[in-house]
Scaffold this active site. Structure first.
Site, PDB file in Angstrom:
ATOM      1  N   GLY A  99      70.639  49.200  34.945  1.00 22.57           N
ATOM      2  CA  GLY A  99      69.429  49.141  34.156  1.00 22.57           C
ATOM      3  C   GLY A  99      68.532  48.276  34.528  1.00 22.57           C
ATOM      4  O   GLY A  99      67.276  48.401  34.515  1.00 22.57           O
ATOM      5  N   GLY A 154      67.917  48.159  38.251  1.00 28.80           N
ATOM      6  CA  GLY A 154      67.547  48.594  39.396  1.00 28.80           C
ATOM      7  C   GLY A 154      68.685  49.128  40.128  1.00 28.80           C
ATOM      8  O   GLY A 154      69.863  49.881  39.490  1.00 28.80           O
ATOM      9  N   ASP A 204      76.015  36.252  30.135  1.00 29.11           N
ATOM     10  CA  ASP A 204      76.203  37.844  30.460  1.00 29.11           C
ATOM     11  C   ASP A 204      77.530  38.133  31.030  1.00 29.11           C
ATOM     12  O   ASP A 204      77.686  38.659  32.198  1.00 29.11           O
ATOM     13  CB  ASP A 204      75.200  38.724  31.153  1.00 29.11           C
ATOM     14  CG  ASP A 204      75.228  39.971  30.988  1.00 29.11           C
ATOM     15  OD1 ASP A 204      75.940  40.659  29.728  1.00 29.11           O
ATOM     16  OD2 ASP A 204      74.526  40.720  31.628  1.00 29.11           O
TER      17      ASP A 204
END
Length: 644
Positions: free
Chosen positions: A344, A346, A458
């Site tokens: 998402g 790139g 994350d």
């Protein structure tokens, strides 16, 4: 497109449009050309020739035909093509339907030819037809011995003079006169003859003068435009000095696009054309306004981005990684030819630096706002220097083009190893165990080892990269936060992370404050996934609470041998149990019940006897009790239900 180039583009577009419309509506002057070129009859020696374009006669204007096809009748009542290819030819016959004419060299007419010359044709006017074959002449040769060459014939009408003779070579695809023949002849020429006569020459049934006097065929080309003109009632012509030399002359009509159109239809066509011009001008103008507005917005965004980059470099000074130009990024990746992955954010491409080091270049798609994620990743990774943190080598920021250059990890990301169908052998469990410890050490460095503490937000298998020795390195710091307080407590708006790995307090503040303990939760979910917990959810589970896969793990911990479902053996059960217990401690619902990352490392490296089974997380309850409604927390202040 810059304003200067845009102006040139508009001017060229409008100019081309005006020229096209002018050509579309071009009219014949007054119909005189049509009457001048309508009479195509030509008489010579009592014979009638019907001449069609491109042929014309001097009695009509030269614009009635092509300049290279003038036809005259000489004193001997012979029709000639004047100065055709710099030579006059006798015109024997014209076949307008097949566009073929039969011509003859007048220097051969009525006598045995003595002067030989090759013909040079203008390919833009004519070409030889399929009825022609080449005949080669050898004149004034110092040899009379032609009998040894069966393809050579003497020219009997030319007597030998002082030992010299002349002959010709019969056409053949396979036989070529030997070199000695070419060397002993003073004059050699090749001219076309009719294919049928060539057969007669081979049988010696005709003489040489008859063949060359019969001539040969030439084919001319007239495009479909002339047929369209003729079918619409016009005559074809040639206007000298015009950009469109081929033209159509009409009577009481207008030439439009090479056809004759009645005048009443032309008026309607003019109105249509004017409407097209007006509509096109309006469309071009609207497009120009849109392009200009886009350019101004793009320019403003580029200036803001450049300013953000300068501010960032000034703020971080020597801690900022090397900045590359976009042209350098293209060279490093060989114009982005080797793609490693897509996400998402790139795309990632493999590249090589000047010093030969392999790199992974992450080319980001347009970032939201002022590129906060982009600068977060540079700031966080640039401040980090640890064996378990991916090394950021440089970045690029030019307008909307942004890229990050990392060291290359040849074994890809952890998710590929987890999803591998490779059996979980002792060696593989040991590898997973060491990877779990390596990730924990990387997090310990982020949470405690940096002067500025970093919360990643994350942590997941996709963001853990593996080098050639399967040593893990934490990557992708786009969602990270810098914390200047020792307790690492953060104030955040909104939610960040990946569904399935987000700590409860991140999306609902009623569970506690957001801190480095939020990374501990994500780490625990990842370790449980490494142990295979997500793979062991029964397919027939109906109970909603059981879809929270950590709950199914407790069932296997309650009895001996239960970990065999995870691929554990007697030799590996201790490693598997240790990873599972540590993972379960890390995913406790309340942040204060989770261990610190330093404690996590102690638990992983310590004895299994020191680890107890943690209580089940209070996120949901068994089927006999109602499941907690997480959405109800969002009615309180400080809670956001959005997930990025």
């Amino acid at each position: 497109m810059c304003p200067g180039r845009l102006s040139i583009f508009i001017f060229i577009s409008l100019f081309s449009l005006v020229v096209d419309v002018q050509l579309l509506l071009s009219e014949a002057a007054d119909g005189n050309e049509f009457s001048d070129c309508s009479n195509r009859e030509h008489y010579c020696g009592g014979r009638r020739y019907d001449l069609y374009y491109p042929f014309w006669v001097p009695s009509s204007p030269d614009y009635c035909g092509h300049p290279g096809f003038e036809v005259t009748c000489n004193d001997a009542n012979t029709t000639l093509l004047n100065k055709f290819n710099q030579k006059n030819f006798v015109l024997r016959n014209i076949d307008p339907s097949n566009q073929i004419m039969q011509v003859m060299d007048p220097s051969f007419y009525g006598s045995c030819p003595r002067d030989f010359a090759n013909y040079t044709l203008d390919p833009s006017l004519v070409s030889y037809s399929t009825q022609d074959v080449n005949l080669t002449f050898f004149a004034n040769c110092s040899t009379t011995d032609t009998k040894q060459y069966r393809n050579l014939r003497n020219i009997t009408c030319l007597p030998s003079e002082a030992g010299y003779t002349s002959f010709y070579s019969l056409p053949s695809d396979k036989w070529v006169p030997p070199l000695e023949v070419w060397e002993k002849c003073r004059s050699i020429a090749t001219i076309p003859i009719d294919k049928e006569l060539e057969k007669l020459l081979s049988s010696d049934s005709v003489n040489f003068p008859f063949v060359v006097n019969s001539g040969f065929s030439l084919k001319w080309e007239v495009g479909n435009w002339c047929m369209a003109c003729t079918n619409s009632g016009g005559v074809c012509g040639f206007r000298k000095g015009s950009t469109n030399a081929e033209t159509c002359y009409c009577s009481h009509a207008t030439s439009v696009g090479g056809k004759c159109v009645p005048t009443r239809e032309t008026k309607h066509l003019k109105k249509t054309a004017i409407g097209i011009v007006g509509g096109t001008v309006a469309l071009v103008t609207a497009c120009c306004i849109v392009i200009c507005c886009y350019y101004l917005i793009y320019r403003k965004k580029s200036l803001n981005n450049d300013q953000n980059v300068e501010n960032f470099l000034k703020k971080h000074g020597s801690l900022a990684p090397k900045r590359y130009k976009y042209s350098d990024v293209k060279k490093i990746t060989e114009s982005f030819c080797n793609k490693l992955g897509q996400g998402g954010y790139g795309s990632v491409f493999k590249g090589t630096l000047i010093d030969g080091r392999l790199v992974a270049v992450k080319v980001l798609s347009d970032s939201k706002g002022n590129g906060e994620d982009f600068f977060n990743e540079i700031a966080s990774t640039g401040r980090s220097s640890h064996v378990n943190i991916v090394n950021l080598l440089g970045f690029c920021s030019e307008g909307s083009k942004r890229a990050l250059i990392y060291e290359y990890m040849c074994n890809g990301s952890l998710d590929k190893l987890i999803c591998s169908k490779e059996p979980k052998t002792t060696l593989r469990w040991e590898k997973l165990y060491q990877i779990a410890i390596g990730i924990a050490r990387g997090l310990e460095y982020l949470h405690r080892g940096c002067n500025t503490r970093i919360v990643h937000f994350d942590i997941k298998p996709h963001n853990i990269l593996l080098d050639e020795d399967f040593r893990p390195k934490i990557s992708d710091f786009g969602l990270s936060k810098l914390c200047f307080r020792k307790d690492s407590i953060l104030s955040m708006e909104g939610t960040r992370g990946t569904v399935g790995y987000i700590a409860p307090e991140v999306f609902c503040r009623n569970f506690g404050v957001v801190s480095s303990k939020s990374d501990i939760y994500s780490y625990g979910m990842m370790v449980l996934e490494m142990a295979g917990g997500r793979e062991n959810i029964p397919l027939d589970v109906q109970d909603t609470s059981e879809t929270y896969f950590p709950f199914s793990i407790y069932k296997h911990l309650d009895h001996s041998g239960g970990l065999q479902a995870y691929g554990a053996t007697a030799e590996t059960e201790e490693v598997v149990r240790k990873m599972i217990l540590v993972g379960l401690w890390c995913i406790q619902t309340m942040p204060q019940n989770r261990p610190s990352i330093t404690k996590v490392i102690e638990m992983l490296e310590g004895s299994i006897d020191d680890l107890q089974v943690p209580p089940k997380p209070n996120l949901s309850f068994p089927s006999s009790e109602p499941i907690m409604d997480i959405s109800s927390c969002c009615s309180h202040d400080g809670c956001s239900s959005a997930v990025h």
